[in-house]
Design a protein around this motif. Structure first.
Motif, PDB file in Angstrom:
ATOM      1  N   LEU A 147       0.852  -1.203   0.000  1.00  0.00           N
ATOM      2  CA  LEU A 147       0.000   0.000   0.000  1.00  0.00           C
ATOM      3  C   LEU A 147       0.886   1.250   0.000  1.00  0.00           C
ATOM      4  O   LEU A 147       0.891   2.041   0.933  1.00  0.00           O
ATOM      5  N   VAL A 152      -2.113   2.383  -2.909  1.00  0.00           N
ATOM      6  CA  VAL A 152      -3.181   3.191  -2.310  1.00  0.00           C
ATOM      7  C   VAL A 152      -4.099   3.759  -3.400  1.00  0.00           C
ATOM      8  O   VAL A 152      -5.324   3.737  -3.281  1.00  0.00           O
ATOM      9  N   ASP A 169       0.028  -4.665   3.818  1.00  0.00           N
ATOM     10  CA  ASP A 169       1.341  -4.020   3.777  1.00  0.00           C
ATOM     11  C   ASP A 169       1.875  -3.953   5.204  1.00  0.00           C
ATOM     12  O   ASP A 169       1.412  -3.143   6.007  1.00  0.00           O
ATOM     13  N   VAL A 172       3.295  -0.305   6.051  1.00  0.00           N
ATOM     14  CA  VAL A 172       2.594   0.874   5.521  1.00  0.00           C
ATOM     15  C   VAL A 172       2.947   2.122   6.343  1.00  0.00           C
ATOM     16  O   VAL A 172       3.062   2.058   7.568  1.00  0.00           O
ATOM     17  N   THR A 173       3.161   3.245   5.651  1.00  0.00           N
ATOM     18  CA  THR A 173       3.533   4.462   6.378  1.00  0.00           C
ATOM     19  C   THR A 173       2.260   5.177   6.854  1.00  0.00           C
ATOM     20  O   THR A 173       1.175   4.958   6.323  1.00  0.00           O
ATOM     21  N   VAL A 174       2.446   6.048   7.823  1.00  0.00           N
ATOM     22  CA  VAL A 174       1.312   6.808   8.357  1.00  0.00           C
ATOM     23  C   VAL A 174       0.698   7.652   7.238  1.00  0.00           C
ATOM     24  O   VAL A 174      -0.515   7.729   7.084  1.00  0.00           O
ATOM     25  N   ARG A 176       0.627   7.132   3.988  1.00  0.00           N
ATOM     26  CA  ARG A 176      -0.187   6.318   3.063  1.00  0.00           C
ATOM     27  C   ARG A 176      -1.466   5.832   3.755  1.00  0.00           C
ATOM     28  O   ARG A 176      -2.524   5.769   3.123  1.00  0.00           O
ATOM     29  N   ALA A 177      -1.373   5.503   5.031  1.00  0.00           N
ATOM     30  CA  ALA A 177      -2.563   5.032   5.746  1.00  0.00           C
ATOM     31  C   ALA A 177      -3.634   6.124   5.770  1.00  0.00           C
ATOM     32  O   ALA A 177      -4.822   5.847   5.629  1.00  0.00           O
ATOM     33  N   TRP A 178      -3.193   7.381   5.895  1.00  0.00           N
ATOM     34  CA  TRP A 178      -4.131   8.494   5.866  1.00  0.00           C
ATOM     35  C   TRP A 178      -4.799   8.612   4.498  1.00  0.00           C
ATOM     36  O   TRP A 178      -5.971   8.989   4.390  1.00  0.00           O
ATOM     37  N   LEU A 180      -5.417   6.233   2.385  1.00  0.00           N
ATOM     38  CA  LEU A 180      -6.207   5.049   2.032  1.00  0.00           C
ATOM     39  C   LEU A 180      -7.638   5.196   2.550  1.00  0.00           C
ATOM     40  O   LEU A 180      -7.849   5.597   3.691  1.00  0.00           O
ATOM     41  N   SER A 182     -11.043   4.448   4.261  1.00  0.00           N
ATOM     42  CA  SER A 182     -11.318   3.616   5.441  1.00  0.00           C
ATOM     43  C   SER A 182     -12.157   2.386   5.067  1.00  0.00           C
ATOM     44  O   SER A 182     -12.313   1.476   5.873  1.00  0.00           O
ATOM     45  N   GLN A 186      -8.361  -4.326   6.093  1.00  0.00           N
ATOM     46  CA  GLN A 186      -6.954  -4.623   6.352  1.00  0.00           C
ATOM     47  C   GLN A 186      -6.759  -6.127   6.488  1.00  0.00           C
ATOM     48  O   GLN A 186      -7.399  -6.768   7.332  1.00  0.00           O
TER      49      GLN A 186
END
Ligand SMILES: NC(=O)C1=CN([C@@H]2O[C@H](COP(=O)(O)OP(=O)(O)OC[C@H]3O[C@@H](n4cnc5c(N)ncnc54)[C@H](O)[C@@H]3O)[C@@H](O)[C@H]2O)C=CC1
Ligand SMILES: O=C(O)C(=O)COP(=O)(O)O
Length: 391
Positions: A147, A152, A169, A172-174, A176-178, A180, A182, A186
């Motif tokens: 991701l 993403v 992933d 996954v970095t913060v 990229r998580a933001w 993606l 919701s 996961q």
């Protein structure tokens, strides 16, 4: 004579090459003693890197074609261009899902080989189309492995097409998580993801850890008739196992940007000539971004978007000389470097020291007579990988 020399490989967009002012830079493919290299997919593993190289810029994402570990040992900074070609890859992945689901390549090929007058063609079209009936994306489950910049974007766009999306992933970095949605489910492991998906798309880098990770066992755990998409690197899959899964009807299709002889001949493999990043927009984005990063490094020692060095950006203090020093991340490096300067009566105005794993990097703005003798002295310190004076 040019201050900096850049050796180019591959087709680098003009917009990027134009970022190097010709009064200061010589940019060409035949340069003998380059300060930096700019490239796309050219394989640098099989050729010696000139002693003069201080930086390598990958106009793109994947750096598996660059000997990054050797570069780190030699203090060579390797850059890439995160996200600069991600939209291009995302669009091709969406197209690839449709190519596979609607049997578009097979249908197109069928029509190209029809013979007869238009009336006969029409009859064959209507008679033949049932062989190419496909299925729709909406409601199907897509699994996105990796991701990052591409994964993403693919995940979010697939949701917009009415698909359900699962993502995996472990790193996954913060950021990229933001980005993606919701709504993306996961997955806690690759195996969990593979077992529930109708489409699986790979977007992680090729590394020693990921090489061959889609193997016979993992393919067996996938849903019957699933589609596997690989726009990342051919080495992520065990090709023989993929071919066997296609033959057995386990996989409906394998769509890849990385053809081989066996794949290009297989009727269920859809092979493209590494087209993911080959749009005018992506080529320009990557070339401009990497050129700007290389310039800032060569002219100021600043490091942005390196794959082996820490981010290190310092505004230049007026009236000073800058020193750029890649070194090992071990105790007492900064004190030894500053002692070298102190012995010569040189005063440090600004200093930045950053580390990343085993590598560290120091930038110093110094006032006084900073000659090559000081740089030579710094180079002799155990653990210093390189040193450069930037007037
Ligand atoms: N077909 C083409 O023309 C292109 C291919 N690529 C390929 O796509 C890859 C990904 O590109 P980007 O998304 O821009 O890179 P990225 O660095 O933004 O994303 C890669 C992601 O993979 C994740 N990852 C690492 N190891 C993993 C593992 N074992 N399992 C699951 N995830 C893992 C990372 O945490 C990261 O989030 C590149 O490394 C390159 O090989 C990239 C651009 C164009
Ligand atoms: O950016 C990447 O990783 C790519 O695979 C794109 O490769 P290319 O620049 O088209 O040779």
């Amino acid at each position: 004579m040019a201050e900096f020399k850049i050796r180019t490989y591959n087709n680098i967009a003009i917009a990027g090459l134009e970022r190097f002012p010709r009064d200061r830079y010589e940019v060409a493919s035949e340069i003998q003693h380059p300060d930096a290299i700019i490239l796309r997919s050219h394989n640098l593993h099989d050729e010696p890197l000139p002693e003069t190289v201080k930086a390598i810029g990958r106009a793109g994402a994947g750096v598996n074609n660059i000997p990054v570990a050797e570069c780190s040992r030699r203090g060579i900074v390797v850059f890439n261009t995160p996200g600069a070609n991600a939209n291009a890859v995302k669009e091709l992945v969406i197209a690839a899902m449709l190519l596979a689901a609607r049997n578009i390549c097979q249908g197109w090929d069928y029509v190209r080989h029809l013979e007869g007058d238009d009336h006969q063609i029409h009859k064959q079209v209507e008679a033949g189309k049932k062989r190419f009936a496909g299925f729709e994306l909406a409601g199907k489950m897509l699994g996105v492995v990796g991701l990052g910049a591409i994964g993403v974007r693919v995940a979010n766009k697939a949701l917009a097409l009415g698909m359900n999306v699962s993502g995996y992933d472990p790193y996954v970095t913060v950021e990229r998580a933001w980005q993606l949605s919701s709504s993306v489910i996961q997955a806690s492991s690759l195996d969990e993801l593979l077992g529930i998906c109708d489409f699986v798309t790979l977007h992680m880098p090729l590394t020693d850890q990921t090489r061959g990770c889609i193997d016979q066992g993992r393919l067996a755990s996938m849903k019957d008739g699933a589609v596997l998409l690989n726009f990342s690197r051919g080495g992520l899959v065990d090709e023989a196992a993929v071919l066997a899964a296609l033959d057995a009807g386990k996989l409906h299709a394998y769509v890849t940007d990385f053809p081989t002889n066996a794949l290009k001949r297989h009727p269920k493999a859809i092979c493209l000539p590494h087209l993911g990043a080959s749009t005018r927009e992506a080529e320009e984005n990557c070339a401009v971004m990497v050129a700007d990063q290389l310039r800032d490094f060569l002219e100021n020692g600043n490091i942005r978007h390196s794959v082996n060095f820490p981010e290190a950006v310092m505004t230049r203090a007026p009236g000073t000389t800058r020193l750029s020093i890649p070194h090992a991340n071990v105790p007492a490096m900064v004190s030894q470097i500053s002692a070298c300067l102190g012995e010569k009566g040189i005063n440090i105005v600004e200093l930045l020291n950053k580390s990343r794993g085993e590598i560290a990097y120091t930038l110093i703005d110094a006032e006084g007579e900073v000659g090559e003798d000081v740089v030579d002295a710094i180079r002799t310190i155990d653990g210093v990988l390189a040193a450069r004076r930037i007037p």
